[in-house]
Design an enzyme around this catalytic site. Sequence first.
Site, PDB file in Angstrom:
ATOM      1  N   ARG A 231     101.133  -5.313   2.808  1.00 33.80           N
ATOM      2  CA  ARG A 231     101.356  -5.002   1.185  1.00 33.80           C
ATOM      3  C   ARG A 231     100.254  -4.047   0.601  1.00 33.80           C
ATOM      4  O   ARG A 231     100.475  -3.605  -0.447  1.00 33.80           O
ATOM      5  CB  ARG A 231     101.449  -6.365   0.630  1.00 33.80           C
ATOM      6  CG  ARG A 231     102.798  -7.289   0.819  1.00 33.80           C
ATOM      7  CD  ARG A 231     103.005  -8.465  -0.025  1.00 33.80           C
ATOM      8  NE  ARG A 231     103.204  -8.008  -1.162  1.00 33.80           N
ATOM      9  CZ  ARG A 231     103.787  -8.806  -2.529  1.00 33.80           C
ATOM     10  NH1 ARG A 231     103.562 -10.046  -2.212  1.00 33.80           N
ATOM     11  NH2 ARG A 231     103.881  -8.190  -3.659  1.00 33.80           N
TER      12      ARG A 231
ATOM     13  N   SER B 167     119.397   7.552  11.897  1.00 35.50           N
ATOM     14  CA  SER B 167     120.039   9.046  11.894  1.00 35.50           C
ATOM     15  C   SER B 167     120.295   9.046  10.427  1.00 35.50           C
ATOM     16  O   SER B 167     120.463  10.085  10.009  1.00 35.50           O
ATOM     17  CB  SER B 167     121.197   8.814  13.005  1.00 35.50           C
ATOM     18  OG  SER B 167     120.611   8.712  14.071  1.00 35.50           O
TER      19      SER B 167
ATOM     20  N   ASP C 106     118.159  10.511  18.622  1.00 31.49           N
ATOM     21  CA  ASP C 106     118.559   9.546  19.701  1.00 31.49           C
ATOM     22  C   ASP C 106     117.485   9.710  20.798  1.00 31.49           C
ATOM     23  O   ASP C 106     117.028   8.691  21.123  1.00 31.49           O
ATOM     24  CB  ASP C 106     119.857  10.169  20.333  1.00 31.49           C
ATOM     25  CG  ASP C 106     120.625   9.038  21.116  1.00 31.49           C
ATOM     26  OD1 ASP C 106     120.415   7.980  20.775  1.00 31.49           O
ATOM     27  OD2 ASP C 106     120.946   9.276  22.282  1.00 31.49           O
TER      28      ASP C 106
ATOM     29  N   GLY D 121     113.379   1.959  16.299  1.00 29.48           N
ATOM     30  CA  GLY D 121     114.174   0.784  15.811  1.00 29.48           C
ATOM     31  C   GLY D 121     115.167   0.578  16.739  1.00 29.48           C
ATOM     32  O   GLY D 121     115.673   1.555  17.542  1.00 29.48           O
ATOM     33  N   GLU D 122     115.777  -0.523  16.626  1.00 24.84           N
ATOM     34  CA  GLU D 122     116.858  -0.838  17.251  1.00 24.84           C
ATOM     35  C   GLU D 122     118.122  -0.041  16.861  1.00 24.84           C
ATOM     36  O   GLU D 122     118.230   0.554  15.749  1.00 24.84           O
ATOM     37  CB  GLU D 122     117.438  -2.285  16.939  1.00 24.84           C
ATOM     38  CG  GLU D 122     116.364  -3.366  17.463  1.00 24.84           C
ATOM     39  CD  GLU D 122     116.175  -3.255  18.921  1.00 24.84           C
ATOM     40  OE1 GLU D 122     116.995  -3.080  19.706  1.00 24.84           O
ATOM     41  OE2 GLU D 122     115.014  -3.756  19.534  1.00 24.84           O
TER      42      GLU D 122
ATOM     43  N   GLY E 201     121.524   1.208  15.277  1.00 28.50           N
ATOM     44  CA  GLY E 201     122.179   0.581  14.147  1.00 28.50           C
ATOM     45  C   GLY E 201     121.390   0.354  12.996  1.00 28.50           C
ATOM     46  O   GLY E 201     122.014  -0.073  11.921  1.00 28.50           O
ATOM     47  N   VAL E 202     120.058   0.375  13.091  1.00 26.79           N
ATOM     48  CA  VAL E 202     119.144   0.259  11.981  1.00 26.79           C
ATOM     49  C   VAL E 202     119.051   1.276  10.956  1.00 26.79           C
ATOM     50  O   VAL E 202     118.615   0.888   9.832  1.00 26.79           O
ATOM     51  CB  VAL E 202     117.615  -0.172  12.589  1.00 26.79           C
ATOM     52  CG1 VAL E 202     117.094   0.938  12.717  1.00 26.79           C
ATOM     53  CG2 VAL E 202     116.878  -1.046  11.456  1.00 26.79           C
ATOM     54  N   GLY E 203     119.764   2.273  11.152  1.00 24.88           N
ATOM     55  CA  GLY E 203     119.636   3.529  10.173  1.00 24.88           C
ATOM     56  C   GLY E 203     119.041   4.629  10.325  1.00 24.88           C
ATOM     57  O   GLY E 203     118.561   5.309   9.578  1.00 24.88           O
TER      58      GLY E 203
ATOM     59  N   GLU F 209     124.087  11.839  15.430  1.00 25.45           N
ATOM     60  CA  GLU F 209     125.152  11.079  15.613  1.00 25.45           C
ATOM     61  C   GLU F 209     125.284  10.179  14.482  1.00 25.45           C
ATOM     62  O   GLU F 209     124.494   9.474  14.232  1.00 25.45           O
ATOM     63  CB  GLU F 209     125.215  10.178  16.978  1.00 25.45           C
ATOM     64  CG  GLU F 209     126.140   9.091  16.896  1.00 25.45           C
ATOM     65  CD  GLU F 209     126.129   8.064  18.144  1.00 25.45           C
ATOM     66  OE1 GLU F 209     126.874   7.322  18.203  1.00 25.45           O
ATOM     67  OE2 GLU F 209     125.263   8.284  18.841  1.00 25.45           O
TER      68      GLU F 209
ATOM     69  N   HIS G 151     113.762   6.317  22.733  1.00 28.98           N
ATOM     70  CA  HIS G 151     114.869   6.209  21.808  1.00 28.98           C
ATOM     71  C   HIS G 151     114.397   6.208  20.420  1.00 28.98           C
ATOM     72  O   HIS G 151     113.764   5.355  19.958  1.00 28.98           O
ATOM     73  CB  HIS G 151     115.589   4.958  22.177  1.00 28.98           C
ATOM     74  CG  HIS G 151     116.864   4.732  21.343  1.00 28.98           C
ATOM     75  ND1 HIS G 151     117.798   5.848  21.156  1.00 28.98           N
ATOM     76  CD2 HIS G 151     117.187   3.927  20.309  1.00 28.98           C
ATOM     77  CE1 HIS G 151     118.717   5.352  20.314  1.00 28.98           C
ATOM     78  NE2 HIS G 151     118.216   4.216  19.691  1.00 28.98           N
TER      79      HIS G 151
END
Length: 320
Positions: free
Chosen positions: A249, A166, A183, A159-160, A162-164, A208, A144
Amino acid sequence: MEKSQSKVKLLKIINEFHLETVFVPENIEEITVHSSDVHRPGIQLSEEYYDYFDRDRIQILGKVEHFYMIKKSSEEQRESYEKLMSTGIPAAIVTRGLDIPEELISAAKKYNVPLLRTEDSTSSFMAALIASLNLSLAPCVTRHGVLVEVYGEGVLLLGESGVGKSETAVELIKRGHRLVADDAVEIRRVSAKTLVGSSPEIIRHFIELRGIGIIDVKNIFGMGAVKNTENINLVINMEIWQQGKNYERLGLDKEFTDILGIKVPSLTIPVRPGRNLAVIIEIAAMNHRQQNMGYNAAEELNERLTRQMQGLELTGNDLF
């Protein structure tokens, strides 16, 4: 993450290489190939030696096999071809557009083995077929995420939900980069060092976006905004910024993500309002390419600081 058993339909091979179908059984759509190796059955036709014979391989009949067999009597040809076809091979392919003996056609029909023909030379056809099968039958896993090409580097965004991922991919596309998959990313190990990512055909070139829905990247941004496959050179793990967590860093500590037994260089990018993720990923891709070319900015800075601490005089080229 889902692993899939690799196989390819024989019809796909027929269409890809424009093979002439001398004979195909009624169940041709169900016939699949599971081995990326192919075989020339010279010793089987001449010596009838079938110990260690791999019946899962496509059999290639070239000029050597053809001119050897036509020296035999019709009955000897029939017996040799029938013994080969009775093993249950997935297909037999005659190269160089050679004439196909009736004994071979009869044996193929008797045992329902697809008999095909190509105009290509034996060696060039075998090389192309093996390359195609290596890609189609490579070990495969579905992750995914989003796969984009950035400055020639294949960047896999993980990433999970909804993290952004797409939304970041759309911004990268607007900046001239290309989408490979959104996706679901199908990843194949095509060699001991190379992973190739692609999109499932049904969702290829679609993205999406929450609040908008499904968009067709190819139609909105043009053909130059999409790509069907790309090597995976860098993995970027996107996660919501966690207060108090120590993020890299300097870049001296290298991280890797294991995919199908191959360790891919990876970074963890914290996400929070105000960060331009598209620009950050662009820089990450360029920095990764620069490191592959032999220059590491973090190591260069560390060496300068070490020399300064040792009291060595900095040359003009060492200054910022």
